[in-house]
Write a protein that holds these residues in place. Structure first.
Motif, PDB file in Angstrom:
ATOM      1  N   TYR A 107      51.034  57.574  46.290  1.00  0.00           N
ATOM      2  CA  TYR A 107      52.112  57.776  47.273  1.00  0.00           C
ATOM      3  C   TYR A 107      51.545  57.636  48.682  1.00  0.00           C
ATOM      4  CZ  TYR A 107      55.339  59.763  43.762  1.00  0.00           C
ATOM      5  OH  TYR A 107      56.149  59.960  42.699  1.00  0.00           O
TER       6      TYR A 107
ATOM      7  N   ASP B 161      45.975  58.973  33.424  1.00  0.00           N
ATOM      8  CA  ASP B 161      47.269  58.303  33.607  1.00  0.00           C
ATOM      9  C   ASP B 161      47.275  56.880  33.044  1.00  0.00           C
ATOM     10  OD1 ASP B 161      48.189  60.541  34.784  1.00  0.00           O
ATOM     11  OD2 ASP B 161      48.042  59.813  36.854  1.00  0.00           O
TER      12      ASP B 161
ATOM     13  N   PRO C  50      43.482  67.453  29.668  1.00  0.00           N
ATOM     14  CA  PRO C  50      44.164  66.637  30.679  1.00  0.00           C
ATOM     15  C   PRO C  50      44.024  65.147  30.355  1.00  0.00           C
ATOM     16  CG  PRO C  50      42.084  67.563  31.522  1.00  0.00           C
ATOM     17  CD  PRO C  50      42.275  68.096  30.162  1.00  0.00           C
ATOM     18  N   TRP C  51      45.094  64.429  30.612  1.00  0.00           N
ATOM     19  CA  TRP C  51      45.104  63.021  30.211  1.00  0.00           C
ATOM     20  C   TRP C  51      44.723  62.131  31.396  1.00  0.00           C
ATOM     21  CZ3 TRP C  51      49.232  66.043  31.366  1.00  0.00           C
ATOM     22  CH2 TRP C  51      50.048  65.628  32.411  1.00  0.00           C
TER      23      TRP C  51
ATOM     24  N   ARG D 256      56.572  61.153  36.835  1.00  0.00           N
ATOM     25  CA  ARG D 256      56.058  60.446  38.021  1.00  0.00           C
ATOM     26  C   ARG D 256      55.157  59.290  37.588  1.00  0.00           C
ATOM     27  NH1 ARG D 256      54.713  65.814  39.906  1.00  0.00           N
ATOM     28  NH2 ARG D 256      56.457  66.548  41.172  1.00  0.00           N
ATOM     29  N   VAL D 257      54.290  59.579  36.623  1.00  0.00           N
ATOM     30  CA  VAL D 257      53.340  58.554  36.170  1.00  0.00           C
ATOM     31  C   VAL D 257      54.078  57.391  35.515  1.00  0.00           C
ATOM     32  CG1 VAL D 257      51.468  58.079  34.555  1.00  0.00           C
ATOM     33  CG2 VAL D 257      51.473  60.213  35.858  1.00  0.00           C
TER      34      VAL D 257
ATOM     35  N   ASN E 144      45.784  67.099  37.668  1.00  0.00           N
ATOM     36  CA  ASN E 144      45.010  65.860  37.640  1.00  0.00           C
ATOM     37  C   ASN E 144      45.916  64.645  37.790  1.00  0.00           C
ATOM     38  OD1 ASN E 144      42.524  64.414  37.148  1.00  0.00           O
ATOM     39  ND2 ASN E 144      43.420  63.853  35.171  1.00  0.00           N
ATOM     40  N   SER E 145      47.008  64.671  37.009  1.00  0.00           N
ATOM     41  CA  SER E 145      47.929  63.540  37.033  1.00  0.00           C
ATOM     42  C   SER E 145      48.642  63.459  38.376  1.00  0.00           C
ATOM     43  CB  SER E 145      48.922  63.699  35.883  1.00  0.00           C
ATOM     44  OG  SER E 145      49.911  62.729  35.959  1.00  0.00           O
ATOM     45  N   ASN E 146      49.064  64.627  38.875  1.00  0.00           N
ATOM     46  CA  ASN E 146      49.780  64.641  40.157  1.00  0.00           C
ATOM     47  C   ASN E 146      48.903  64.153  41.298  1.00  0.00           C
ATOM     48  OD1 ASN E 146      52.037  65.569  38.926  1.00  0.00           O
ATOM     49  ND2 ASN E 146      51.882  67.665  39.656  1.00  0.00           N
TER      50      ASN E 146
ATOM     51  N   ALA F 164      55.109  65.730  36.043  1.00  0.00           N
ATOM     52  CA  ALA F 164      53.946  64.875  36.296  1.00  0.00           C
ATOM     53  C   ALA F 164      54.030  63.601  35.469  1.00  0.00           C
ATOM     54  CB  ALA F 164      52.660  65.634  35.980  1.00  0.00           C
TER      55      ALA F 164
ATOM     56  N   SER G 203      46.621  61.908  41.130  1.00  0.00           N
ATOM     57  CA  SER G 203      46.596  60.445  41.073  1.00  0.00           C
ATOM     58  C   SER G 203      47.867  59.883  41.673  1.00  0.00           C
ATOM     59  CB  SER G 203      46.480  59.957  39.625  1.00  0.00           C
ATOM     60  OG  SER G 203      45.386  60.542  39.010  1.00  0.00           O
ATOM     61  N   THR G 204      48.992  60.496  41.279  1.00  0.00           N
ATOM     62  CA  THR G 204      50.269  60.032  41.802  1.00  0.00           C
ATOM     63  C   THR G 204      50.299  60.194  43.322  1.00  0.00           C
ATOM     64  OG1 THR G 204      51.255  60.830  39.761  1.00  0.00           O
ATOM     65  CG2 THR G 204      52.766  60.206  41.508  1.00  0.00           C
TER      66      THR G 204
END
Lengths: 179, 457
Positions: free
Chosen positions: B231, A108, A105-106, A19-20, B222-224, A16, B226-227
């Motif tokens: 996409y 991005d 959780p962060w 990707r960020v 959460n991060s995925n 993850a 957003s990604t």
């Protein structure tokens, strides 16, 4: 290219994060699930920034980051942790001398900003050092020239007792003793 | 002497004594015992006193023809006739007014003492220890006791003493047993309280541990998401670009164009592209909620916190409401009327536990659908108040006094420990605050909690 190392025992976190962080084209990312392997890699390559989890098997994030400090003292260190206990914070600040403590959780954007700031800070630090070095080198040069000047002055003091007129001409005094 | 004192008499005395010691109707059994002795001396009245455990006090345990209220009263060794006998361990014979006796003239000036009576008193001794005192009286018109009667009584009293001692040790055993039962009950209560608080502590620890563990997967989900959103945005732009630029070209080869158009219709691309947005948005909202719950769990448990700290009461109520959401959501509409209150010096985790107990009870009291109102405000003294009111079934008058008692529960067996409110009570007490309840059957219940803003040092 900035060299960034990520360490987290959970593969999915690393994926993850990669990707960020991929949005930044000038960031080269290397990721490790094992802090020992990460440390071995750090001895072979210079990294600008280390981002590590706190709770990991064998070596915890604080110990890992503290170890990178002796390898690359100028690198920036960031903790990304699901745990925010007192010990973790104290260790991160006092031992690992981290730039940021980010909780999971962060967010991005916040993460990217924190890393960007850390890298800018690092650049500024290095620039500062470079400039300080330059100033020191110039000072040495300057001192040398000053010395030459002083030497010359003591050898030929009359040369420096010249009276100049407003228009730049040299005033030659008639009263000068010319025995 | 009217009755011949022989082995049969003593055996009967022994039997009566046994009965007095063990019978359920102790009082009447003791009276029977006393009456038996009185009749042996042809006396009219009498009383029997036992020494209490301190061996300094007598208690009248039976009486014949004496004032009723005298039974159960205590007499110190040394005072009154019975006390004198116990103190001096000597039998006593009094003929005439007690007040005229040189020994007692100063002590007794009341009416009773002025009656003309003939009385005999014996200490009941076992191993030189006074286990009780017996006195028997005769009205003067019925004749007088003699020194001879007293001496004969001395021998008899060994047997009486034995019988009384049996009764007395029986009493003491029973008292001990009762004490022990009481003590056991208190111990049990304390243990249960301890258990409850330990349970809460371990639940808190568990919750905090779980919360931290959840942070990892929630982190990458959460991060995925957003990604993924970005996409999808790119893909959607790409598709649009195709539609804008490639379609006109494709139209020249109708065969290919139709194939693509058919497939587009088959999968309902338009809907997919639209729904993708809400899919991502909803998932993100879900993750946000998980994040909130995790945060609340951490706030609620405050694992490391067992000291008084300054805390925001509204924050505590909110996070408790979030955790109790499951219990409340289908039952009640929650109305918050928060006043302007400062931070309060308290053990936040414990105060939250109080809110939890009251809120869950409130939800349980609502049968169908109701309202829970939470109000806060500042009191006159340096304190704040919190009112939690429900529109539930209310508490019957007879239960209202008992709701803070440990183990009192109106819930079916296995559904409530009966500890929630008692624990809440002790928590508020520990905070030097107070908790009150007001309830109307069929209309609802209102709990009011007062907490001092600062703990008195």
């Amino acid at each position: 290219m900035y060299q960034i190392m990520l360490v987290d025992d959970e593969e999915n976190i690393l994926k993850a994060l990669k990707r960020v962080l991929a949005v930044k084209k000038d960031w080269n990312i290397e990721a490790f699930t094992c802090a020992e392997e990460a440390l071995a890699r750090a001895t072979k390559k210079t990294f600008d920034l280390y981002l590590s989890d706190y709770r990991m098997p064998k070596i915890d994030g604080i110990s890992f980051l503290t170890a990178t400090k002796s390898i690359h003292p100028n690198a920036m260190r960031i903790v990304l942790s699901g745990y925010t206990d007192y010990d973790a914070l104290m260790g991160a600040i006092n031992q690992a001398e981290i730039f940021r403590f980010i909780t999971k959780p962060w967010n991005d954007e916040y993460l990217i900003n924190a890393i960007t700031q850390a890298l800018t800070y690092k650049d500024t630090l290095i620039e500062n050092q470079r400039l300080a070095d330059q100033v020191r080198a110039q000072q040495v040069q300057l001192n040398k020239q000053k010395q030459i000047f002083e030497d010359y002055k003591s050898k030929h003091p009359d040369l420096f007792n010249v009276e100049w007129a407003a228009d730049g001409s040299i005033i030659i005094n008639d009263d000068t003793d010319t025995d | 002497m009217t009755v011949k004192i022989n082995t049969t008499w003593i055996y009967n005395l022994y039997r009566l004594g046994q009965k007095a010691a063990s019978a359920h109707a102790k009082e009447s059994a003791r009276e029977d015992f006393l009456r038996y002795i009185i009749s042996a001396f042809n006396a009219d009245s009498g009383s029997l006193a036992q020494s209490l455990a301190d061996d300094k006090t007598l208690m009248i345990v039976a009486g014949i023809d004496i004032p009723r209220q005298a039974i159960g009263s205590t007499i110190k060794f040394g005072s009154a006739v019975l006390g004198w006998v116990a103190e001096n361990k000597k039998p006593l014979l009094i003929n005439g007014k007690i007040s005229s006796d040189s020994e007692f003239s100063k002590q007794f000036k009341n009416k009773q003492a002025n009656k003309e009576k003939s009385s005999m008193c014996w200490p009941l001794l076992i191993d030189k220890q006074v286990v009780g005192v017996i006195s028997i009286n005769k009205n003067m018109d019925n004749g007088q006791f003699t020194q001879d009667d007293l001496n004969r009584g001395n021998n008899l009293m060994h047997f009486v003493a034995l019988a009384v001692e049996t009764a007395r040790s029986h009493d003491q055993t029973e008292q001990l047993l009762q004490d022990q039962i009481k003590l056991n009950k208190r111990l049990e209560e304390a243990q249960n309280q301890l258990l409850q608080s330990e349970k809460m502590a371990s639940i808190g620890q568990l919750a905090a541990g779980v919360a931290h563990e959840i942070n990892n997967p929630v982190g990458y989900i959460n991060s995925n998401l957003s990604t993924l959103a970005s996409y999808i945005n790119s893909i959607s732009k790409m598709l649009q670009l195709y539609a804008d630029t490639a379609d006109p070209v494709l139209k020249q080869t109708p065969e290919h164009y139709k194939k693509i158009k058919d497939h587009k219709n088959d999968i309902d691309l338009e809907f997919i592209m639209e729904d993708l947005q809400s899919l991502i948005a909803e998932s993100m909202e879900g993750v946000t909620r998980v994040k909130k719950i995790v945060q609340d769990l951490k706030d609620f448990s405050h694992v490391d916190e067992s000291e008084f700290n300054w805390a925001d009461i509204h924050g505590g109520i909110d996070s408790t409401l979030n955790i109790a959401h499951n219990e409340i959501k289908y039952k009640a509409n929650v109305i918050k009327e928060y006043g302007d209150i400062p931070e309060v010096e308290c053990i936040a985790s414990q105060i939250n536990q109080v809110f939890m107990n009251i809120l869950v009870n409130a939800a349980h009291a609502i049968e169908d659908q109701g309202t829970i109102t939470i109000k806060t405000g500042r009191g006159d003294d340096d304190n704040i108040w919190i009112i939690i009111r429900d529109t539930g079934s209310g508490i019957p008058e007879k239960n209202l006094k008992r709701i803070f008692d440990p183990f009192f529960t109106s819930k079916p067996v296995g559904h409530g420990t009966g500890l929630g409110l008692s624990l809440s009570y002790s928590i508020i007490e520990k905070h030097k605050g107070r908790i009150e309840v007001d309830s109307t059957l069929g209309q609802g219940t209102e709990f009011t909690i007062w907490l001092p803003i600062q703990q008195p040092s």
